[in-house]
Design an enzyme around this catalytic site. Structure first.
Site, short mmCIF file in Angstrom:
data_model
loop_
_atom_site.label_atom_id
_atom_site.label_comp_id
_atom_site.label_asym_id
_atom_site.label_seq_id
_atom_site.Cartn_x
_atom_site.Cartn_y
_atom_site.Cartn_z
N LYS A 17 0.83 -1.21 0.00
CA LYS A 17 0.00 0.00 0.00
C LYS A 17 0.86 1.26 0.00
O LYS A 17 0.63 2.19 -0.77
CB LYS A 17 -0.93 0.02 1.23
N ARG A 87 -10.06 0.43 8.85
CA ARG A 87 -9.63 -0.90 9.27
C ARG A 87 -10.68 -1.66 10.05
O ARG A 87 -10.43 -2.79 10.44
CB ARG A 87 -8.39 -0.78 10.16
N ARG A 121 11.62 -5.47 5.25
CA ARG A 121 11.41 -4.06 4.90
C ARG A 121 12.38 -3.15 5.67
O ARG A 121 12.67 -3.37 6.84
CB ARG A 121 9.98 -3.64 5.22
N ARG A 154 11.25 -0.98 11.06
CA ARG A 154 10.13 -0.57 11.90
C ARG A 154 10.01 -1.48 13.11
O ARG A 154 10.23 -2.68 13.00
CB ARG A 154 8.83 -0.63 11.08
N ARG A 165 -0.28 -8.65 13.61
CA ARG A 165 -0.91 -7.68 12.70
C ARG A 165 -1.75 -8.41 11.65
O ARG A 165 -2.83 -7.96 11.30
CB ARG A 165 0.16 -6.81 12.03
P1 AP5 Z 1 4.80 -1.60 1.88
O1 AP5 Z 1 4.48 -0.83 0.67
O2 AP5 Z 1 5.55 -0.95 2.97
O3 AP5 Z 1 3.49 -2.34 2.45
P2 AP5 Z 1 2.21 -1.75 3.19
O4 AP5 Z 1 1.02 -2.39 2.55
O5 AP5 Z 1 2.24 -0.28 3.25
O6 AP5 Z 1 2.40 -2.41 4.61
P3 AP5 Z 1 2.34 -1.79 6.08
O7 AP5 Z 1 3.12 -2.70 6.95
O8 AP5 Z 1 2.70 -0.36 6.08
O9 AP5 Z 1 0.80 -1.99 6.36
P4 AP5 Z 1 0.09 -1.88 7.72
O10 AP5 Z 1 -1.29 -1.65 7.26
O11 AP5 Z 1 0.30 -3.04 8.63
O12 AP5 Z 1 0.83 -0.71 8.53
P5 AP5 Z 1 0.41 0.77 8.90
O13 AP5 Z 1 1.63 1.58 8.90
O14 AP5 Z 1 -0.76 1.22 8.08
O15 AP5 Z 1 5.61 -2.89 1.37
C1 AP5 Z 1 6.14 -3.83 2.31
C2 AP5 Z 1 7.51 -4.32 1.86
O16 AP5 Z 1 7.39 -5.07 0.67
C3 AP5 Z 1 8.52 -3.20 1.54
O17 AP5 Z 1 9.78 -3.60 2.00
C4 AP5 Z 1 8.50 -3.09 0.02
O18 AP5 Z 1 9.75 -2.67 -0.50
C5 AP5 Z 1 8.18 -4.52 -0.40
N1 AP5 Z 1 7.35 -4.57 -1.57
C6 AP5 Z 1 6.31 -3.74 -1.91
N2 AP5 Z 1 5.74 -4.11 -3.06
C7 AP5 Z 1 6.43 -5.23 -3.48
C8 AP5 Z 1 6.31 -6.10 -4.62
N3 AP5 Z 1 5.37 -5.90 -5.55
N4 AP5 Z 1 7.18 -7.14 -4.69
C9 AP5 Z 1 8.13 -7.35 -3.74
N5 AP5 Z 1 8.30 -6.56 -2.67
C10 AP5 Z 1 7.44 -5.51 -2.53
O19 AP5 Z 1 -0.12 0.61 10.41
C11 AP5 Z 1 0.78 0.34 11.46
C12 AP5 Z 1 0.02 0.32 12.79
O20 AP5 Z 1 -0.62 1.61 13.00
C13 AP5 Z 1 -1.15 -0.66 12.88
O21 AP5 Z 1 -0.69 -1.93 13.25
C14 AP5 Z 1 -2.03 0.02 13.96
O22 AP5 Z 1 -1.50 -0.18 15.23
C15 AP5 Z 1 -1.90 1.48 13.62
N6 AP5 Z 1 -2.94 1.96 12.70
C16 AP5 Z 1 -2.72 2.44 11.43
N7 AP5 Z 1 -3.89 2.77 10.86
C17 AP5 Z 1 -4.86 2.52 11.78
C18 AP5 Z 1 -6.28 2.62 11.76
N8 AP5 Z 1 -6.94 3.08 10.70
N9 AP5 Z 1 -6.96 2.24 12.87
C19 AP5 Z 1 -6.32 1.79 13.95
N10 AP5 Z 1 -4.97 1.65 14.02
C20 AP5 Z 1 -4.25 2.00 12.94
MG MG Z 2 2.45 1.18 4.80
#
Ligand code: AP5
Ligand code: MG
Ligand code: ZN
Length: 210
Positions: A17, A87, A121, A154, A165
């Site tokens: 994402k 979410r 990552r 991270r 997660r």
């Molecule tokens: P990346 O693009 O970083 O993936 P992502 O989908 O953004 O994954 P996240 O870990 O950021 O998602 P998340 O939803 O768990 O975390 P968030 O920060 O929102 O890609 C991942 C890796 O793969 C990278 O190394 C990249 O290089 C590689 N990659 C990408 N595309 C690729 C491909 N096609 N092929 C190969 N490799 C590839 O949330 C974190 C925390 O915040 C949550 O756990 C929660 O505690 C809190 N939080 C956030 N939003 C909310 C909400 N709305 N409500 C409540 N709590 C929330």
């Molecule tokens: Mg992300």
């Protein structure tokens, strides 16, 4: 097509994402709104529900009032790509009250690939750019191509927290995906392809939809 679309990107942790949101924001000249980054920038902010840090490091969701306020403040009227929100069902209802979505895109990736992506990552400490130790290496190890910042892991990318997660995603966020599927607006993209191929499909989908 409207110049500046309201795009929602859905997908499990590690689906890409953040990686693809950067492309969407560039292509359509719209802001990337992501609750994860906003919370990481305010980890120790005191709220009546505690600090975001305690929830995030355990892999649990941060309470709705905290994230709802972040999103309400960040969504302008000149388009956006929203990543990491909604979410749960309550967040879906809140979002429907404050904006209208033009495209809802789901990046689908298998579970074993997600674990490999997240544990490998690395992110820039300065600008937040994403890398991977195997799949997306910077020109110089440990240094951001974009800004020269230091690349770090991270705190929630350890294997145990990643599994938690993913559990929370299946339990609480998959119903969000089903909500948009039942509403007939969900566009599914194969997120397991190489990043450029994912981007080709995603751009084509957005262009067809909005
Ligand atoms: P990346 O693009 O970083 O993936 P992502 O989908 O953004 O994954 P996240 O870990 O950021 O998602 P998340 O939803 O768990 O975390 P968030 O920060 O929102 O890609 C991942 C890796 O793969 C990278 O190394 C990249 O290089 C590689 N990659 C990408 N595309 C690729 C491909 N096609 N092929 C190969 N490799 C590839 O949330 C974190 C925390 O915040 C949550 O756990 C929660 O505690 C809190 N939080 C956030 N939003 C909310 C909400 N709305 N409500 C409540 N709590 C929330
Ligand atoms: Mg992300
Ligand atoms: Zn950087």
């Amino acid at each position: 097509m409207s110049q500046q679309p309201n795009v929602l990107l859905l997908g499990p942790p590690g689906a890409g994402k953040g990686t693809q949101s950067a492309n969407v924001a560039d292509e359509y000249d719209i802001p990337h709104v992501t609750t994860g980054d906003a919370l990481r920038a305010n980890k120790d902010m005191e709220t009546e529900h505690g600090t975001p840090r305690s929830f995030m490091e355990a892999g649990e969701l941060v309470p709705d009032p905290v994230v709802n306020e972040i999103v309400a403040e960040a969504l302008g009227d000149e388009g956006y790509v929203l990543d990491g929100y909604p979410r749960n069902e309550e967040q879906v209802a809140y979002l429907a009250d404050i904006t209208t979505l033009d495209a809802v895109c789901l990046l689908s990736v298998s579970e074993s690939e997600l674990v490999d992506r997240l544990t490998g990552r690395r992110v820039c400490d300065e600008c937040g750019a994403n890398y991977h130790v195997e799949f997306d290496q910077p020109a110089e190890e440990g240094v951001c191509d974009e800004c020269g910042g230091e690349l770090i892991q991270r705190e929630d990318d350890t294997e145990d927290t990643v599994r938690e997660r993913l559990r929370v995603y299946h339990e609480t966020t998959e119903p969000v995906v089903e909500h948009y599927r039942e509403a007939g607006v969900l566009q599914e993209i194969d997120g397991e392809q190489a990043p450029d191929a994912v981007w080709d499909d995603l751009r084509a989908t957005i262009d067809e939809t909005v």
